[in-house]
Scaffold this motif. Structure first.
Motif, PDB file in Angstrom:
ATOM      1  N   SER A 169     -41.664   1.266 -13.897  1.00 25.29           N
ATOM      2  CA  SER A 169     -42.256   1.684 -12.612  1.00 25.29           C
ATOM      3  C   SER A 169     -40.998   1.698 -11.865  1.00 25.29           C
ATOM      4  O   SER A 169     -40.060   1.418 -11.862  1.00 25.29           O
ATOM      5  N   TRP A 170     -41.215   2.551 -10.667  1.00 20.62           N
ATOM      6  CA  TRP A 170     -40.092   2.777  -9.625  1.00 20.62           C
ATOM      7  C   TRP A 170     -40.238   2.531  -8.383  1.00 20.62           C
ATOM      8  O   TRP A 170     -41.613   2.626  -7.875  1.00 20.62           O
ATOM      9  N   SER A 171     -39.460   2.196  -7.508  1.00 19.30           N
ATOM     10  CA  SER A 171     -39.627   1.830  -6.086  1.00 19.30           C
ATOM     11  C   SER A 171     -38.338   2.500  -5.185  1.00 19.30           C
ATOM     12  O   SER A 171     -37.336   2.580  -5.795  1.00 19.30           O
ATOM     13  N   LEU A 172     -38.553   2.716  -4.191  1.00 20.17           N
ATOM     14  CA  LEU A 172     -37.410   3.216  -2.969  1.00 20.17           C
ATOM     15  C   LEU A 172     -37.437   2.370  -1.961  1.00 20.17           C
ATOM     16  O   LEU A 172     -38.567   2.031  -1.257  1.00 20.17           O
ATOM     17  N   ASN A 173     -36.320   1.777  -1.759  1.00 20.00           N
ATOM     18  CA  ASN A 173     -36.194   0.849  -0.619  1.00 20.00           C
ATOM     19  C   ASN A 173     -36.959  -0.160  -0.707  1.00 20.00           C
ATOM     20  O   ASN A 173     -37.575  -0.854   0.221  1.00 20.00           O
ATOM     21  N   GLY A 174     -37.419  -0.771  -1.873  1.00 18.74           N
ATOM     22  CA  GLY A 174     -38.477  -1.761  -2.213  1.00 18.74           C
ATOM     23  C   GLY A 174     -39.808  -1.596  -2.162  1.00 18.74           C
ATOM     24  O   GLY A 174     -40.772  -2.323  -2.429  1.00 18.74           O
ATOM     25  N   GLU A 175     -40.114  -0.121  -1.823  1.00 17.14           N
ATOM     26  CA  GLU A 175     -41.598   0.379  -1.577  1.00 17.14           C
ATOM     27  C   GLU A 175     -41.958   0.852  -2.945  1.00 17.14           C
ATOM     28  O   GLU A 175     -41.085   1.943  -3.366  1.00 17.14           O
ATOM     29  N   PRO A 176     -42.938   0.480  -3.652  1.00 11.26           N
ATOM     30  CA  PRO A 176     -43.377   1.017  -5.002  1.00 11.26           C
ATOM     31  C   PRO A 176     -43.754   2.719  -4.782  1.00 11.26           C
ATOM     32  O   PRO A 176     -44.149   3.044  -3.770  1.00 11.26           O
ATOM     33  N   LEU A 177     -43.168   3.377  -5.610  1.00 11.97           N
ATOM     34  CA  LEU A 177     -43.391   4.994  -5.674  1.00 11.97           C
ATOM     35  C   LEU A 177     -44.686   5.251  -6.846  1.00 11.97           C
ATOM     36  O   LEU A 177     -44.772   4.563  -7.582  1.00 11.97           O
ATOM     37  N   GLU A 178     -45.450   6.097  -6.094  1.00 10.41           N
ATOM     38  CA  GLU A 178     -46.561   6.451  -6.766  1.00 10.41           C
ATOM     39  C   GLU A 178     -46.464   7.946  -7.376  1.00 10.41           C
ATOM     40  O   GLU A 178     -46.058   8.712  -6.643  1.00 10.41           O
ATOM     41  N   LYS A 179     -47.422   8.378  -8.374  1.00  7.22           N
ATOM     42  CA  LYS A 179     -47.518   9.683  -8.886  1.00  7.22           C
ATOM     43  C   LYS A 179     -48.280  10.563  -7.651  1.00  7.22           C
ATOM     44  O   LYS A 179     -49.018   9.830  -6.972  1.00  7.22           O
TER      45      LYS A 179
END
Length: 336
Positions: free
Chosen positions: A21-31
């Motif tokens: 799974s991936w996150s940006l600045n602590g916020e999860p990234l969704e497809k």
């Protein structure tokens, strides 16, 4: 770089195979967002400013969890930090207009004044941002409004500077002047420069009432003789040129006088005028040549032991630029 394709990889191994799974600045990234999430890869087709930040991938299975973070991804619109609103210089000097910029990726800077400016004989673009007028190349015709434009893939910024080239200036004045008393003369003075210099006239350090490029003396007197200064001034300094004026007075009528003392006789010819007149002597129409018992001392003719052959009509001629004047007398000597 802005506009470029970004691929972040997060390889992971384990049994059972971990999920990523991936996150940006602590916020999860969704497809379905800006990032294309492909398991262990994150792909952004064209990076923009909104994609800046710290990316983190997390790999986990039923046994363990591990995560790794990337270096922060940064991009910024171009910004011109500062530029001189007004730059002034003199002709013939080397001068720069500085345009410091910030931005990621580094912005490209271009200069313009009535069209693009490129490095060449007159200009050099230094450090990719500063406009340099090469030594001795700046002229008054380069004055005007210059623009500095900074561009990267995220945007652009433009700033303007008013560039003023002031010309060094020169002052020239006519040749020295000679005139007769009572005449009128005009002195002329040429003062060139930018800004246009103001002109005043001086004599003996005192400012005269007349100004401008021409100075006129009417009904001149001997007291008008002297040095006249044309003084030109603008924002950049002062320059001066001078002319000498000589007013010649009319010549007063001379008269001859005779004085005897012992063996010496003097014939005087007092003559007045400005400048002092030149005195020449003649006897019976022939020029008197000093020598022997004849001597000339200024306005006096000296005779030692005059003889009968010295008898005759004596004439003195007084001359100056104001004219000529004469006086005559018949002199008789008693001698051997």
């Amino acid at each position: 770089l802005a506009g470029a394709k970004l691929v972040l990889q997060c390889p992971s191994t384990g049994v059972p195979l971990p999920s990523t799974s991936w996150s940006l600045n602590g916020e999860p990234l969704e497809k379905g967002g800006r990032a294309d999430l492909r398991g262990t890869e994150l792909v952004i087709p064209a990076v923009a400013g909104v994609d800046s930040g710290k990316y983190q991938c997390t790999a986990s299975n039923v046994i363990a969890l591990d995560s790794r973070a990337s270096d922060s991804l940064k991009s910024r619109d171009p910004v011109i930090v500062t530029i001189g609103d007004k730059v002034e210089t003199l002709t013939g000097t080397e001068v720069s207009i500085i345009c410091p910029v910030e931005g990621l990726p580094p912005p490209k800077v271009t200069w313009a004044k009535n069209g693009p400016i490129a490095s060449g004989d007159k200009f050099t673009i230094a450090r990719s941002t500063d406009l340099v007028f090469n030594s001795g190349k700046a002229s008054v015709f380069d004055s005007g409004r210059y623009s500095c434009r900074a561009v990267n893939n995220l945007g652009q910024d433009t700033a303007y500077s008013e560039f003023i080239v002031n010309a060094t200036f020169t002052v020239t004045i006519g040749a020295n002047v000679s005139a007769l008393r009572g005449s009128s003369i005009t002195l002329t003075c040429t003062a060139e420069g930018l800004p246009v210099p103001a002109v005043v006239w001086k004599k003996g350090g005192a400012t005269l009432q007349q100004g401008g490029r021409a100075f006129t003396l009417s009904s001149t007197e001997s007291a008008d003789s002297g040095r006249y200064d044309c003084v030109a001034t603008n924002l950049k300094g002062t320059a001066m040129a001078s002319s000498a004026v000589t007013i010649h007075g009319t010549l007063g009528d001379p008269h001859l006088g005779r004085k005897v003392g012992g063996t010496r006789t003097s014939i005087s010819c007092p003559a007045t005028g400005f400048p002092n007149p030149l005195i020449r002597w003649s006897r019976n129409g022939e020029s008197v040549v000093p020598g022997g018992h004849l001597k000339i001392d200024g306005s006096k003719l000296l005779l030692t032991n005059p003889q009968k052959e010295d008898n005759g009509v004596y004439k003195c001629l007084a001359s100056n630029p104001g004219g000529d004047a004469t006086a005559t007398s018949n002199m008789t000597f008693i001698g051997k």
